[in-house]
Design a protein around this motif. Structure first.
Motif, PDB file in Angstrom:
ATOM      1  N   ASP A  42       0.829  -1.209   0.000  1.00  0.00           N
ATOM      2  CA  ASP A  42       0.000   0.000   0.000  1.00  0.00           C
ATOM      3  C   ASP A  42       0.861   1.256   0.000  1.00  0.00           C
ATOM      4  O   ASP A  42       0.577   2.218  -0.721  1.00  0.00           O
ATOM      5  N   MET A  43       1.937   1.253   0.799  1.00  0.00           N
ATOM      6  CA  MET A  43       2.820   2.410   0.852  1.00  0.00           C
ATOM      7  C   MET A  43       3.541   2.612  -0.479  1.00  0.00           C
ATOM      8  O   MET A  43       3.710   3.741  -0.941  1.00  0.00           O
ATOM      9  N   HIS A  44       3.950   1.524  -1.125  1.00  0.00           N
ATOM     10  CA  HIS A  44       4.588   1.629  -2.441  1.00  0.00           C
ATOM     11  C   HIS A  44       3.611   2.186  -3.471  1.00  0.00           C
ATOM     12  O   HIS A  44       3.976   3.016  -4.304  1.00  0.00           O
ATOM     13  N   PHE A  45       2.355   1.728  -3.396  1.00  0.00           N
ATOM     14  CA  PHE A  45       1.346   2.240  -4.314  1.00  0.00           C
ATOM     15  C   PHE A  45       1.141   3.735  -4.128  1.00  0.00           C
ATOM     16  O   PHE A  45       1.077   4.492  -5.101  1.00  0.00           O
ATOM     17  N   LEU A  46       1.054   4.160  -2.880  1.00  0.00           N
ATOM     18  CA  LEU A  46       0.863   5.582  -2.606  1.00  0.00           C
ATOM     19  C   LEU A  46       2.047   6.413  -3.087  1.00  0.00           C
ATOM     20  O   LEU A  46       1.874   7.507  -3.637  1.00  0.00           O
ATOM     21  N   ARG A  47       3.268   5.912  -2.920  1.00  0.00           N
ATOM     22  CA  ARG A  47       4.450   6.626  -3.390  1.00  0.00           C
ATOM     23  C   ARG A  47       4.427   6.729  -4.911  1.00  0.00           C
ATOM     24  O   ARG A  47       4.681   7.797  -5.473  1.00  0.00           O
ATOM     25  N   ASP A  48       4.125   5.619  -5.594  1.00  0.00           N
ATOM     26  CA  ASP A  48       4.054   5.642  -7.056  1.00  0.00           C
ATOM     27  C   ASP A  48       2.963   6.590  -7.539  1.00  0.00           C
ATOM     28  O   ASP A  48       3.140   7.316  -8.514  1.00  0.00           O
ATOM     29  N   PHE A  49       1.825   6.597  -6.855  1.00  0.00           N
ATOM     30  CA  PHE A  49       0.722   7.486  -7.214  1.00  0.00           C
ATOM     31  C   PHE A  49       1.123   8.945  -7.050  1.00  0.00           C
ATOM     32  O   PHE A  49       0.864   9.785  -7.914  1.00  0.00           O
ATOM     33  N   ARG A  50       1.811   9.251  -5.953  1.00  0.00           N
ATOM     34  CA  ARG A  50       2.262  10.618  -5.699  1.00  0.00           C
ATOM     35  C   ARG A  50       3.261  11.070  -6.762  1.00  0.00           C
ATOM     36  O   ARG A  50       3.158  12.168  -7.306  1.00  0.00           O
ATOM     37  N   LYS A  51       4.223  10.208  -7.079  1.00  0.00           N
ATOM     38  CA  LYS A  51       5.210  10.557  -8.093  1.00  0.00           C
ATOM     39  C   LYS A  51       4.564  10.703  -9.467  1.00  0.00           C
ATOM     40  O   LYS A  51       4.938  11.580 -10.247  1.00  0.00           O
ATOM     41  N   GLY A  52       3.596   9.844  -9.764  1.00  0.00           N
ATOM     42  CA  GLY A  52       2.908   9.917 -11.051  1.00  0.00           C
ATOM     43  C   GLY A  52       2.101  11.195 -11.205  1.00  0.00           C
ATOM     44  O   GLY A  52       2.142  11.836 -12.259  1.00  0.00           O
ATOM     45  N   THR A  53       1.388  11.592 -10.163  1.00  0.00           N
ATOM     46  CA  THR A  53       0.608  12.821 -10.251  1.00  0.00           C
ATOM     47  C   THR A  53       1.523  14.033 -10.348  1.00  0.00           C
ATOM     48  O   THR A  53       1.208  14.999 -11.045  1.00  0.00           O
ATOM     49  N   TYR A  54       2.678  13.986  -9.685  1.00  0.00           N
ATOM     50  CA  TYR A  54       3.635  15.084  -9.793  1.00  0.00           C
ATOM     51  C   TYR A  54       4.153  15.188 -11.229  1.00  0.00           C
ATOM     52  O   TYR A  54       4.261  16.278 -11.781  1.00  0.00           O
ATOM     53  N   SER A  55       4.444  14.051 -11.829  1.00  0.00           N
ATOM     54  CA  SER A  55       4.947  14.027 -13.202  1.00  0.00           C
ATOM     55  C   SER A  55       3.912  14.594 -14.167  1.00  0.00           C
ATOM     56  O   SER A  55       4.243  15.379 -15.064  1.00  0.00           O
ATOM     57  N   VAL A  56       2.666  14.214 -13.988  1.00  0.00           N
ATOM     58  CA  VAL A  56       1.592  14.728 -14.851  1.00  0.00           C
ATOM     59  C   VAL A  56       1.459  16.235 -14.661  1.00  0.00           C
ATOM     60  O   VAL A  56       1.281  16.981 -15.631  1.00  0.00           O
TER      61      VAL A  56
END
Length: 84
Positions: A42-56
């Motif tokens: 879950d923590m890895h998913f949240l980190r990936d989601f945060r990085k992805g939204t920042y990239s977008v």
């Protein structure tokens, strides 16, 4: 009881108290402490989601700035007569 025995009892009691306090905090935050690997996923998913939204967000801002720059250049050069 010797001082060493008392220290060992105090150390073990503090260690167990710290564990219980950490468990309560994690439960309050909604972390499933019974399945630590799932919590890590879950923590890895949240980190990936945060990085992805920042990239977008960065790509969107760059595209917007580029569009405004292109519009400004068009406006600037549209008034210039190009003669062959």
């Amino acid at each position: 009881m010797t001082n060493e025995e008392l220290r060992e009892i105090a150390r073990l009691g503090g260690k167990e108290g710290g564990r219980e306090g950490a468990r309560e905090v994690l439960r309050a935050l909604g972390v499933d402490i019974e399945h630590p690997l799932e919590a890590q996923k879950d923590m890895h998913f949240l980190r990936d989601f945060r990085k992805g939204t920042y990239s977008v967000k960065v790509k969107f801002i760059n595209t917007t700035i580029g569009a405004f720059a292109l519009a400004g250049l068009y406006k600037l050069f549209s008034g210039v007569m190009w003669e062959p």
